[in-house]
Design an enzyme around this catalytic site. Structure first.
Site, PDB file in Angstrom:
ATOM      1  N   ILE A   1       0.872  -1.180   0.000  1.00  0.00           N
ATOM      2  CA  ILE A   1       0.000   0.000   0.000  1.00  0.00           C
ATOM      3  C   ILE A   1       0.910   1.230   0.000  1.00  0.00           C
ATOM      4  CG2 ILE A   1      -2.051  -1.061   1.048  1.00  0.00           C
ATOM      5  CD1 ILE A   1      -1.245   0.009   3.743  1.00  0.00           C
ATOM      6  N   ASP A   2       0.395   2.338  -0.516  1.00  0.00           N
ATOM      7  CA  ASP A   2       1.182   3.574  -0.617  1.00  0.00           C
ATOM      8  C   ASP A   2       1.784   3.955   0.730  1.00  0.00           C
ATOM      9  OD1 ASP A   2       0.303   3.773  -3.206  1.00  0.00           O
ATOM     10  OD2 ASP A   2      -1.148   5.364  -2.824  1.00  0.00           O
ATOM     11  N   ARG A   3       2.903   4.631   0.671  1.00  0.00           N
ATOM     12  CA  ARG A   3       3.555   5.134   1.881  1.00  0.00           C
ATOM     13  C   ARG A   3       2.575   5.962   2.747  1.00  0.00           C
ATOM     14  NH1 ARG A   3       8.656   8.189   2.950  1.00  0.00           N
ATOM     15  NH2 ARG A   3       9.267   7.990   0.775  1.00  0.00           N
TER      16      ARG A   3
END
Length: 240
Positions: A53-55
Site C-alpha cells: 500500500i502507498d507510503r
C-alpha cells in the site's frame, strides 16, 4: 511504538500489520529509508512481499513468512480473488451516494510517480459508497477490483472529491480543529495550531483472502488515532 503494536493477526504462514501513514511498505530503490518489510525481517528473519500500500496510506497489509505461502497469496492477488476494502475522507459531498468509477490509469509521461486517467491506461475499477456525509467532508468506503498505483486517489480526483490532505491529487491541506470548532483557541504553549489530521486520509480497512489450508480469512484494521479523533470531531460538529 513497537512493531508488535501494529500486528493484527499472524499464523506460521503470514503476518498482517496495521501500517501507519508515512512508512514505506517495502524498501525503495535507494534503500535509505526504513520500511515495514525491513522491520518485519528484523523480527522474523525471512519475509516475503505479497502486495503493498502507498507510503501515505495507512492500514492493512499482509506479508508471507515462507515461500509456499508467498506463492499461494500472490496468486490470489494476481487473479483478483481477494477482497480489498478501504475507507477515506474526501472533500465535499458526492452527489451520488454509491457508484463505480471505471477509468483506465497510466503513469504521467513527465511526472514520475504521478498517475493520470488516460484511454490507453490499464483497466481500473473502484466501487465507492458514502458512509457518512459531514458536509465539508464525507467518509467513504471503497472496494478496489484492480490494484493500480494511487487508484483510489486518482479516481476520487476524477469525480471532483479528492482524498483529504492529498498533496498530489488534491489540495494537500490538513484538517485543523479550528475549522471544525467555532470557539477553538490555541493553548498558551502553542505558537501555531497542529493539525488534527495532517496526512492522507486513506486507510486500508479490510482484506479477505483464502489461507493456505483453504480457510477464508477476513481481517480488519482499525483506524489510527488521528483518523478516529477527526471522525469524532466531525460527528460532534454534525450533531450540533
Amino acid at each position: 511504538m513497537k512493531i508488535t503494536d501494529w500486528i493484527i493477526s499472524e499464523t506460521e504462514n503470514w503476518v498482517a500489520v496495521n501500517k501507519p501513514s508515512g512508512l514505506l511498505s517495502i524498501p525503495d530503490r535507494e534503500g535509505k529509508e526504513i520500511s515495514l518489510k525491513v522491520l518485519l525481517k528484523e523480527k522474523y528473519g525471512n519475509i516475503f512481499t505479497v502486495h503493498r500500500i502507498d507510503r501515505d496510506t495507512s492500514g492493512l497489509i499482509v506479508f508471507a513468512k515462507n515461500e509456499a505461502a508467498h506463492k499461494h497469496l500472490c496468486k490470489q492477488f494476481e487473479d483478483r480473488q481477494t477482497k480489498k476494502i478501504y475507507t477515506g475522507l474526501v472533500i465535499g459531498s458526492p452527489a451520488n451516494k454509491k457508484g463505480s468509477i471505471d477509468s483506465p490509469i497510466v503513469e504521467h509521461p513527465a511526472l514520475n510517480g504521478t498517475m493520470i486517467i488516460h484511454r490507453k491506461g490499464k483497466e481500473s475499477l473502484t466501487d465507492y459508497e458514502v458512509l457518512e456525509d459531514f458536509g465539508i467532508y464525507s467518509l467513504l468506503q471503497f472496494q478496489i477490483h484492480t490494484g493500480r498505483t494511487h487508484q483510489i486517489r486518482v479516481h476520487m480526483k476524477e469525480i471532483g472529491h479528492p482524498i483529504v490532505a492529498d498533496n498530489i491529487y488534491g489540495d494537500g491541506k490538513p484538517i485543523l480543529i479550528s475549522a471544525l470548532k467555532k470557539k477553538y483557541k490555541l493553548s498558551k504553549d502553542e505558537l501555531e495550531e497542529r493539525p488534527i489530521l495532517g496526512r492522507l486520509a486513506l486507510h486500508a480497512f479490510q482484506l479477505v483472502f483464502k489461507d493456505v489450508d483453504g480457510t477464508m480469512i477476513e481481517l480488519e484494521a482499525p483506524h489510527h488515532k488521528d483518523m478516529r479523533a477527526t471522525l469524532q470531531q466531525l460527528a460532534k460538529r454534525k450533531s450540533k
